[in-house]
Design a protein around this motif. Sequence first.
Motif, PDB file in Angstrom:
ATOM      1  N   THR A 194       0.839  -1.206   0.000  1.00  0.00           N
ATOM      2  CA  THR A 194       0.000   0.000   0.000  1.00  0.00           C
ATOM      3  C   THR A 194       0.871   1.253   0.000  1.00  0.00           C
ATOM      4  O   THR A 194       0.707   2.147  -0.847  1.00  0.00           O
ATOM      5  CB  THR A 194      -0.932   0.003   1.232  1.00  0.00           C
ATOM      6  OG1 THR A 194      -1.719  -1.192   1.202  1.00  0.00           O
ATOM      7  CG2 THR A 194      -1.838   1.217   1.235  1.00  0.00           C
ATOM      8  N   LEU A 195       1.802   1.336   0.926  1.00  0.00           N
ATOM      9  CA  LEU A 195       2.685   2.501   1.011  1.00  0.00           C
ATOM     10  C   LEU A 195       3.620   2.553  -0.200  1.00  0.00           C
ATOM     11  O   LEU A 195       3.896   3.624  -0.729  1.00  0.00           O
ATOM     12  CB  LEU A 195       3.490   2.452   2.313  1.00  0.00           C
ATOM     13  CG  LEU A 195       4.282   3.693   2.663  1.00  0.00           C
ATOM     14  CD1 LEU A 195       3.364   4.904   2.843  1.00  0.00           C
ATOM     15  CD2 LEU A 195       5.094   3.460   3.923  1.00  0.00           C
ATOM     16  N   GLY A 196       4.069   1.384  -0.630  1.00  0.00           N
ATOM     17  CA  GLY A 196       4.986   1.319  -1.766  1.00  0.00           C
ATOM     18  C   GLY A 196       4.408   1.903  -3.036  1.00  0.00           C
ATOM     19  O   GLY A 196       5.096   2.619  -3.777  1.00  0.00           O
TER      20      GLY A 196
ATOM     21  N   ALA B 147       6.030   5.144  -4.788  1.00  0.00           N
ATOM     22  CA  ALA B 147       6.500   5.065  -6.183  1.00  0.00           C
ATOM     23  C   ALA B 147       5.855   6.163  -7.030  1.00  0.00           C
ATOM     24  O   ALA B 147       6.525   6.837  -7.815  1.00  0.00           O
ATOM     25  CB  ALA B 147       6.201   3.687  -6.762  1.00  0.00           C
ATOM     26  N   LYS B 148       4.564   6.352  -6.855  1.00  0.00           N
ATOM     27  CA  LYS B 148       3.845   7.382  -7.619  1.00  0.00           C
ATOM     28  C   LYS B 148       4.427   8.763  -7.336  1.00  0.00           C
ATOM     29  O   LYS B 148       4.672   9.545  -8.257  1.00  0.00           O
ATOM     30  CB  LYS B 148       2.359   7.334  -7.255  1.00  0.00           C
ATOM     31  CG  LYS B 148       1.502   8.308  -8.019  1.00  0.00           C
ATOM     32  CD  LYS B 148       0.042   8.171  -7.613  1.00  0.00           C
ATOM     33  CE  LYS B 148      -0.806   9.224  -8.294  1.00  0.00           C
ATOM     34  NZ  LYS B 148      -2.197   9.187  -7.817  1.00  0.00           N
ATOM     35  N   ASN B 149       4.680   9.058  -6.068  1.00  0.00           N
ATOM     36  CA  ASN B 149       5.223  10.362  -5.683  1.00  0.00           C
ATOM     37  C   ASN B 149       6.649  10.585  -6.181  1.00  0.00           C
ATOM     38  O   ASN B 149       7.044  11.717  -6.444  1.00  0.00           O
ATOM     39  CB  ASN B 149       5.183  10.537  -4.160  1.00  0.00           C
ATOM     40  CG  ASN B 149       3.838  10.997  -3.671  1.00  0.00           C
ATOM     41  OD1 ASN B 149       3.559  12.178  -3.624  1.00  0.00           O
ATOM     42  ND2 ASN B 149       2.976  10.048  -3.328  1.00  0.00           N
ATOM     43  N   LEU B 150       7.420   9.521  -6.296  1.00  0.00           N
ATOM     44  CA  LEU B 150       8.808   9.634  -6.747  1.00  0.00           C
ATOM     45  C   LEU B 150       8.953   9.509  -8.268  1.00  0.00           C
ATOM     46  O   LEU B 150      10.030   9.737  -8.805  1.00  0.00           O
ATOM     47  CB  LEU B 150       9.668   8.542  -6.084  1.00  0.00           C
ATOM     48  CG  LEU B 150       9.934   8.695  -4.594  1.00  0.00           C
ATOM     49  CD1 LEU B 150      10.549   7.415  -4.028  1.00  0.00           C
ATOM     50  CD2 LEU B 150      10.839   9.889  -4.336  1.00  0.00           C
TER      51      LEU B 150
ATOM     52  N   VAL C  48       3.122   9.067   3.478  1.00  0.00           N
ATOM     53  CA  VAL C  48       4.031   9.088   2.326  1.00  0.00           C
ATOM     54  C   VAL C  48       4.894  10.342   2.370  1.00  0.00           C
ATOM     55  O   VAL C  48       6.101  10.277   2.105  1.00  0.00           O
ATOM     56  CB  VAL C  48       3.246   9.000   0.994  1.00  0.00           C
ATOM     57  CG1 VAL C  48       4.166   9.210  -0.185  1.00  0.00           C
ATOM     58  CG2 VAL C  48       2.555   7.660   0.881  1.00  0.00           C
ATOM     59  N   ASN C  49       4.322  11.485   2.712  1.00  0.00           N
ATOM     60  CA  ASN C  49       5.095  12.729   2.768  1.00  0.00           C
ATOM     61  C   ASN C  49       6.210  12.651   3.813  1.00  0.00           C
ATOM     62  O   ASN C  49       7.325  13.114   3.573  1.00  0.00           O
ATOM     63  CB  ASN C  49       4.195  13.934   3.043  1.00  0.00           C
ATOM     64  CG  ASN C  49       3.369  14.301   1.829  1.00  0.00           C
ATOM     65  OD1 ASN C  49       3.738  13.995   0.694  1.00  0.00           O
ATOM     66  ND2 ASN C  49       2.238  14.946   2.058  1.00  0.00           N
ATOM     67  N   GLN C  50       5.905  12.065   4.966  1.00  0.00           N
ATOM     68  CA  GLN C  50       6.936  11.902   5.989  1.00  0.00           C
ATOM     69  C   GLN C  50       8.043  10.972   5.483  1.00  0.00           C
ATOM     70  O   GLN C  50       9.228  11.232   5.700  1.00  0.00           O
ATOM     71  CB  GLN C  50       6.333  11.328   7.275  1.00  0.00           C
ATOM     72  CG  GLN C  50       5.415  12.281   8.004  1.00  0.00           C
ATOM     73  CD  GLN C  50       4.641  11.575   9.111  1.00  0.00           C
ATOM     74  OE1 GLN C  50       4.128  10.472   8.923  1.00  0.00           O
ATOM     75  NE2 GLN C  50       4.567  12.208  10.267  1.00  0.00           N
ATOM     76  N   LEU C  51       7.650   9.904   4.812  1.00  0.00           N
ATOM     77  CA  LEU C  51       8.623   8.951   4.291  1.00  0.00           C
ATOM     78  C   LEU C  51       9.478   9.584   3.192  1.00  0.00           C
ATOM     79  O   LEU C  51      10.695   9.383   3.140  1.00  0.00           O
ATOM     80  CB  LEU C  51       7.914   7.696   3.773  1.00  0.00           C
ATOM     81  CG  LEU C  51       8.807   6.503   3.443  1.00  0.00           C
ATOM     82  CD1 LEU C  51       9.738   6.157   4.586  1.00  0.00           C
ATOM     83  CD2 LEU C  51       7.948   5.305   3.084  1.00  0.00           C
ATOM     84  N   LEU C  52       8.866  10.383   2.334  1.00  0.00           N
ATOM     85  CA  LEU C  52       9.619  11.096   1.296  1.00  0.00           C
ATOM     86  C   LEU C  52      10.680  11.993   1.924  1.00  0.00           C
ATOM     87  O   LEU C  52      11.823  12.038   1.465  1.00  0.00           O
ATOM     88  CB  LEU C  52       8.675  11.925   0.422  1.00  0.00           C
ATOM     89  CG  LEU C  52       7.839  11.149  -0.581  1.00  0.00           C
ATOM     90  CD1 LEU C  52       6.707  12.019  -1.128  1.00  0.00           C
ATOM     91  CD2 LEU C  52       8.693  10.611  -1.710  1.00  0.00           C
TER      92      LEU C  52
END
Length: 173
Positions: free
Chosen positions: A16-18, A22-25, A159-163
């Motif tokens: 789910t997070l992946g 991926a989309k954000n990157l 996702v933003n925190q992970l980015l």
Amino acid sequence: MKNIYLIGMPSSGKSTLGKELAKNLGFSFTDMDKLIETREQKTISEIFSNHGEAHFRELERKTLHGFQPDQSMVIATGGGVPCFFDNMEYMKKNGISIFLNVELDDLAKRLYKAQGNNRPLLDKSQSEEAVIATIKKTFEERLPFYKQADIQVDGEISVNQLLWLIESYVPVQ
């Protein structure tokens, strides 16, 4: 850019997070278990029952080593991938490894609900208490491998925190 390898227990949110990451990157996304199932034309449970765990772990190793280091991919690994062969070392050498650490109680609830969803190491006829005990034992066995990840995060991370963590990550030399 280097690949990003998401590691953690089954149902920790790697896929789910992946996909979101991926989309954000602007990366491609691959779920290793789904890739193995497609290649083998069998479910993970069928591979386990027909060929055994050792054969499945070898398929995981070959699949992992088949990813080129700089493919700009987010890869959701199977829960056991970091624990066998040189897989953890390979991921750390060829990308950024991220451990999604979900609270055991939350993980147990997710896995108990998903029992019918192709989880070969869980006995689908077990009680909830037995499933929770199996999950805890498996987690304790895998934790030393998971803790080798480049980045360790709470499973509820956005996702933003992970980015932000990925962008600010500087490997220790």
